[in-house]
Design a protein around this motif. Structure first.
Motif, PDB file in Angstrom:
ATOM      1  N   THR A 261       0.837  -1.184   0.000  1.00  0.00           N
ATOM      2  CA  THR A 261       0.000   0.000   0.000  1.00  0.00           C
ATOM      3  C   THR A 261       0.878   1.242   0.000  1.00  0.00           C
TER       4      THR A 261
ATOM      5  N   LEU B  88       1.106   5.041   0.603  1.00  0.00           N
ATOM      6  CA  LEU B  88       0.368   6.070   1.316  1.00  0.00           C
ATOM      7  C   LEU B  88       0.659   7.440   0.726  1.00  0.00           C
TER       8      LEU B  88
ATOM      9  N   ASP C 112      -2.706  11.016   3.777  1.00  0.00           N
ATOM     10  CA  ASP C 112      -3.312   9.863   4.439  1.00  0.00           C
ATOM     11  C   ASP C 112      -2.954   9.835   5.921  1.00  0.00           C
TER      12      ASP C 112
ATOM     13  N   VAL D 226      -2.963   7.184   9.215  1.00  0.00           N
ATOM     14  CA  VAL D 226      -3.016   5.759   9.550  1.00  0.00           C
ATOM     15  C   VAL D 226      -3.254   5.581  11.045  1.00  0.00           C
TER      16      VAL D 226
ATOM     17  N   HIS E 255      -6.654   5.000   6.760  1.00  0.00           N
ATOM     18  CA  HIS E 255      -6.194   3.612   6.721  1.00  0.00           C
ATOM     19  C   HIS E 255      -6.060   3.070   8.143  1.00  0.00           C
TER      20      HIS E 255
ATOM     21  N   GLU F  17     -14.386  -1.013   6.625  1.00  0.00           N
ATOM     22  CA  GLU F  17     -14.346  -0.601   5.218  1.00  0.00           C
ATOM     23  C   GLU F  17     -15.712  -0.141   4.716  1.00  0.00           C
TER      24      GLU F  17
ATOM     25  N   LYS G  64     -10.017   2.322   4.782  1.00  0.00           N
ATOM     26  CA  LYS G  64      -9.364   1.153   4.198  1.00  0.00           C
ATOM     27  C   LYS G  64      -8.569   0.402   5.264  1.00  0.00           C
TER      28      LYS G  64
ATOM     29  N   VAL H 178      -5.651  -2.204   5.986  1.00  0.00           N
ATOM     30  CA  VAL H 178      -4.467  -2.753   5.328  1.00  0.00           C
ATOM     31  C   VAL H 178      -3.715  -3.631   6.315  1.00  0.00           C
TER      32      VAL H 178
END
Length: 297
Positions: A10, A12, A16, A18, A84, A133, A138, A140
């Protein structure tokens, strides 16, 4: 998501954000430190009573939730602007239903959560991933944002398996796959070419402690060497709960009198790699990444 997509790195974007839902063990620490090094300081959702205290996770922004507050995870992620999520680390207990406070968010997900609990650990993880989701965030895998954590094929360190060890590695891999298909565990110990202990809900550390006690009690006193093997469950949700080893696994395998460790290459995580290799070399254990082709030998 296909297996190919689950294994894809993935990338980023700068904007983004996380979040790491952090259970116990070194995995969330490894993921957080690797993300911070590349400029993505993570938001840590600590699971009360699970996330290890006194680690670098305490230096990052975050919040703490009890497992009974799982319905509050999504509102928390949305407030933080999270794009994420990485699910990392162990969770040793299920929610205590009497301690859960009713809410609209809870009522919206409760039927799916109850169904997931009945399906076992992998079913619960799949439902949790889907719930996150479905809300536009998302999920991951740790290996997708920190691919260097993935186990490589072949020997890791100085020591290598001898011929008898390969019999044990094959037996252990077959047994680990069998219990994985039943969503029981991810690890098996094999000695003398046959499986002698299987991982259950207690986890790998206690599996190896049990093998150590079997040696002390004379049940396998005449058996030398032996291995512990870990592999992903067939059809497993690859973004959560991949098999993991670290320096502590080496220590536990050595205490159990084993000769080495086998892990599924590309579908297992190796934590604190340098320290793991140094410790295995010093204690005389081999660590090897398995491809699955070994069972055909």
């Amino acid at each position: 998501m296909t297996k190919a997509e689950a294994g894809r790195k993935t990338v980023l974007a700068a904007a983004d954000k996380v979040a790491i839902v952090a259970g116990s063990g070194r995995l969330p620490v490894n993921v957080a430190e690797s993300l911070a090094l590349v400029g993505h300081v993570p938001f840590i959702v600590r699971i009360a009573g699970e996330t290890d205290p006194g680690t670098s996770l305490e230096t990052y922004p975050g919040s703490t939730l009890a497992v009974e507050q799982f319905a509050g995870l999504l509102p928390l992620l949305r407030r933080q602007g999270i794009t994420h999520v990485v699910l990392a680390g162990g969770v040793s207990r299920r929610p205590m239903w009497r301690a859960i406070r009713p809410s609209l968010s809870l009522l919206s997900i409760l039927p799916r959560a109850i169904l997931a609990l009945r399906r076992g650990d992998d079913g619960l993880l799949r439902i949790l991933v889907d719930l996150i989701e479905d809300n536009g965030i998302k999920v991951v895998g740790a290996h997708q944002v920190v691919p260097e954590l993935l186990a490589v094929e072949g020997r890791m360190g100085t020591h290598a398996p001898i011929a008898a060890d390969w019999d044990d590695l094959r037996a252990g891999l077959e047994a680990a796959r069998a219990i994985g298909a039943l969503d029981i565990g991810q690890a098996a110990v094999a000695i003398g070419g046959r499986a002698i202990a299987l991982e259950g809900i207690e986890g790998t550390d206690l599996l190896l402690e049990r093998v150590r006690d079997l040696r002390k009690n004379g049940r396998i006193a005449g058996r030398k060497r032996g291995v512990v093997v870990k592999c992903a469950k067939p059809g497993q949700e690859l973004r959560a709960d991949l098999p993991t080893i670290g320096p502590a696994t080496v220590d536990a395998a050595h205490a159990a009198g084993l000769a080495g460790i086998g892990v599924e290459a590309g579908r297992s995580l190796v934590l604190d790699f340098g320290e793991l290799v140094e410790r295995a070399d010093r204690l005389g254990l081999f660590v090897v990444g398995l491809t699955g082709r070994e069972t055909a030998r």
